[in-house]
Scaffold this active site. Structure first.
Site, PDB file in Angstrom:
ATOM      1  N   HIS A  67     -50.780  -0.295  45.428  1.00 23.41           N
ATOM      2  CA  HIS A  67     -50.239  -0.346  44.070  1.00 23.41           C
ATOM      3  C   HIS A  67     -51.256   0.234  43.088  1.00 23.41           C
ATOM      4  CE1 HIS A  67     -46.829  -3.498  44.556  1.00 23.41           C
ATOM      5  NE2 HIS A  67     -46.941  -2.751  45.639  1.00 23.41           N
ATOM      6  N   GLU A  69     -52.744  -0.906  40.290  1.00 22.50           N
ATOM      7  CA  GLU A  69     -53.888  -1.727  39.916  1.00 22.50           C
ATOM      8  C   GLU A  69     -54.870  -1.872  41.073  1.00 22.50           C
ATOM      9  OE1 GLU A  69     -50.217  -3.336  37.696  1.00 22.50           O
ATOM     10  OE2 GLU A  69     -50.676  -2.474  39.660  1.00 22.50           O
ATOM     11  N   CYS A  94     -47.219  -6.848  39.453  1.00 24.96           N
ATOM     12  CA  CYS A  94     -46.472  -7.674  40.403  1.00 24.96           C
ATOM     13  C   CYS A  94     -47.329  -8.876  40.811  1.00 24.96           C
ATOM     14  CB  CYS A  94     -46.112  -6.841  41.636  1.00 24.96           C
ATOM     15  SG  CYS A  94     -47.563  -6.412  42.637  1.00 24.96           S
ATOM     16  N   CYS A  97     -50.764  -7.758  42.433  1.00 16.51           N
ATOM     17  CA  CYS A  97     -51.720  -7.237  41.457  1.00 16.51           C
ATOM     18  C   CYS A  97     -52.163  -8.329  40.489  1.00 16.51           C
ATOM     19  CB  CYS A  97     -51.127  -6.035  40.736  1.00 16.51           C
ATOM     20  SG  CYS A  97     -50.793  -4.663  41.885  1.00 16.51           S
TER      21      CYS A  97
END
Length: 165
Positions: A67, A69, A94, A97
């Site tokens: 992802h 991040e 999410c 993260c």
């Protein structure tokens, strides 16, 4: 948007935020151009120096943990602590993260948009993290363009993918 929230958001915007947020948006565009989810992120230390940037590469690397991040944190490298940092992300984080943000005690998160995905913003706020959602039109438009033609990939990324039959 509630006018009191706008005042709070303006008060929380810092001088160094524009450059870091702009880089996060360019990272999102880079991922989109590569065929991936348009989510970018930057990490800034207390002096305003950008120490990491990354973008979602879940599709590009076939890695469910890649992802935006997480990519940003990987690219920033090891630090003794992150307690003077701000992480910028073009989409609300999410659960995974959010967990990384909480694990490393990053005290401030600037989010480009939370309309496509609300993420775990409430969890961050409950943990005392300062969260600023800027409702950036470019972030919203880029995510909507991606979702319109990549619905299955989008749902997989947020953990709502289709089950095989």
């Amino acid at each position: 948007m509630d006018s009191s929230l706008i005042v709070t958001m303006t008060a929380m915007w810092q001088t160094s935020d524009s450059k870091a947020f702009s880089l996060a948006k360019s990272q999102a565009q880079k991922s989109f151009d590569e065929g991936g989810l348009p989510i970018g992120s930057t990490l800034v230390d207390g002096s305003g120096e950008i120490i990491g940037a990354g973008h979602n590469q879940r599709v590009q690397l076939a890695d469910p943990t890649a992802h935006g991040e997480i990519s940003c944190l990987r690219n920033a490298g090891l630090r003794g602590n992150y307690q003077d940092c701000t992480i910028f992300t073009t989409l609300a984080p999410c659960s995974m993260c959010t967990g990384a943000i909480l694990l490393f005690k990053i005290p401030r998160v600037v989010v480009g948009e939370a309309t496509a995905f609300r993420g775990d913003l409430d969890r961050l706020r409950e943990a005392g993290v300062e969260v600023l959602v800027v409702d950036d039109a470019e972030c919203i438009e880029l995510m909507q363009r991606f979702m319109a033609v990549n619905e299955e990939t989008w749902k997989e990324d947020i953990g709502e993918g289709y089950l095989p039959r």
